[in-house]
Design a protein around this motif. Structure first.
Motif, PDB file in Angstrom:
ATOM      1  N   SER A   1      16.758 -10.320   0.020  1.00  0.00           N
ATOM      2  CA  SER A   1      18.140 -10.698   0.315  1.00  0.00           C
ATOM      3  C   SER A   1      18.779 -11.361  -0.897  1.00  0.00           C
ATOM      4  CB  SER A   1      18.167 -11.665   1.493  1.00  0.00           C
ATOM      5  OG  SER A   1      17.624 -12.909   1.082  1.00  0.00           O
TER       6      SER A   1
ATOM      7  N   SER B   1       9.544 -10.363   2.475  1.00  0.00           N
ATOM      8  CA  SER B   1       8.988 -11.692   2.209  1.00  0.00           C
ATOM      9  C   SER B   1       7.711 -11.615   1.370  1.00  0.00           C
ATOM     10  CB  SER B   1       8.775 -12.484   3.498  1.00  0.00           C
ATOM     11  OG  SER B   1       8.063 -11.718   4.415  1.00  0.00           O
TER      12      SER B   1
ATOM     13  N   ASN C   1       7.013  -9.001   7.143  1.00  0.00           N
ATOM     14  CA  ASN C   1       7.895  -7.972   6.606  1.00  0.00           C
ATOM     15  C   ASN C   1       7.786  -7.895   5.086  1.00  0.00           C
ATOM     16  OD1 ASN C   1       9.969  -9.524   5.304  1.00  0.00           O
ATOM     17  ND2 ASN C   1      10.704 -10.095   7.343  1.00  0.00           N
TER      18      ASN C   1
ATOM     19  N   GLY D   1      14.325  -6.661   7.045  1.00  0.00           N
ATOM     20  CA  GLY D   1      13.225  -7.295   6.323  1.00  0.00           C
ATOM     21  C   GLY D   1      12.552  -6.361   5.330  1.00  0.00           C
TER      22      GLY D   1
END
Lengths: 84, 270
Positions: free
Chosen positions: B193, A16, A13, B189
């Motif tokens: 975050s 990341s 994703n 995603g």
């Protein structure tokens, strides 16, 4: 899930990916931050001198200056065959 | 002596002025005498966000140049008791602000107020450096997005080397304010975050402000978003201010809100 889920897990994703890129970049920029302004130019000039005698590229040189500017460490990775 | 707070970010458009207005108003709502100082010379906007753009007569540069007194330049907020605004100048002269000039204005303000909130311009040039130079505390406004996080890290470097506190061997208190946070995209995603950003910047988290329709609605009306206490963003700012004042408040709006049947039917927008 099924087939769809299989394809989805193959792709990492994007958040990341962003985090990994940032971690590398920020670590590099922090290490550069405390260096004096003259360092990049000095590095280039030293390299120009070395390059006169040995075949090196910019990537083969690492310059480290400790925080109090008391020790300058210059690492040059020389190629295996040195020009004669 | 007032506490000087700089609201800064490096990158433009992340919500510095919105956050400055919200934090300044929130501090005043909590009974602290507060002044909001716009440091964005040439591109002032704090007056617009605070809804006092038509009451600007004198500005920060006039006070520095002694063309007006501080009391002439300060604008008293009509909605919140104990809140004043010192607008930036619209001059195009880049050197309008000087270290000595800013210092003397801040010293004078310091006698009159509990908190001085400095709204920094974007960038790391002179204007931004002056906004943060005298600060005791920095609120670093960051969006969960790569360029904003990188620029925040750069501004942290400036805070740690080019501020008066740093030059005197001390350090500025640093707080992270994460704005325009979208829990739905984080869950998918697609967005960094809170934990990701905290890991990278490694400074204490003051608050997370969700991406909210209320912010544009508030700025359209020239009203700081904390006054819209029904809104998620307004409540998140009030929580952040309470934390700033030392209260222990749990972070809210970090997870995807499940809509109940009623709100789905009536579709209330916050």
């Amino acid at each position: 899930m099924g087939i769809l889920g299989y394809f989805r897990t193959k792709k990492q994703n994007s958040a990341s990916v962003a985090k990994e890129r940032l971690q590398v970049l920020v670590a590099y920029e922090r290490s550069q931050r405390n260096q004096p302004d003259y360092l990049p130019q000095m590095q280039q000039e030293i390299l120009a001198v070395i390059a006169k005698y040995v075949d090196v590229s910019m990537d083969d040189v690492q310059v480290n200056l400790d925080e109090n500017c008391s020790i300058l460490e210059l690492n040059v990775t020389l190629p295996e065959t040195v020009k004669s | 002596m007032a506490e000087i707070i700089v609201v800064t970010s490096g990158k433009g458009g992340v919500g510095k002025t919105t956050s400055s207005a919200a934090i300044g108003t929130g501090l005043a709502l909590r009974g602290h005498k507060t002044v909001l100082v716009d440091f964005d010379v040439g591109l002032r906007n704090l007056d617009l966000i605070m809804g006092c753009e038509r009451r600007v007569v004198f500005d920060l540069v006039n006070v520095i140049n002694r063309e007006a007194t501080l009391n002439q330049a300060l604008i008293k907020d009509k909605r919140t008791e104990g809140l004043f605004i010192l607008p930036a100048s619209q001059t195009r002269d880049k050197d309008a602000l000087t270290v000595e000039g800013v210092e003397s204005v801040l010293n004078e303000l310091s006698e009159m107020f509990d908190y001085i909130v400095c709204d920094s311009p974007a960038g790391i040039e002179k204007g931004a450096q002056l906004a943060l130079y005298f600060a005791d505390t920095a609120i670093v406004v960051t969006n969960p997005e790569v360029s904003s996080v990188r620029d925040s890290d750069r501004i942290l470097g400036v805070l740690q080397s080019k501020s008066r506190k740093a030059e005197q061997g001390g350090s500025i208190r640093e707080h992270l304010l994460l704005t325009r946070y979208n829990p739905t995209r984080v869950q998918a995603g697609e967005m960094l975050s809170v934990e990701d950003v905290k890991d990278i910047l490694a400074i204490p988290l003051l608050g997370v402000i969700p991406e909210s329709e209320a912010v544009l609605k508030a700025s359209n009306q020239g009203q700081p978003v904390v006054l819209d206490q029904q809104s998620d963003a307004g409540q998140a700012y009030l929580d952040a201010i309470a934390r700033f004042l030392g209260e222990d408040r749990e972070h809210r709006f970090l997870d995807v809100q499940r809509k109940g049947l009623l709100s789905r039917v009536f579709g209330r927008k916050g």
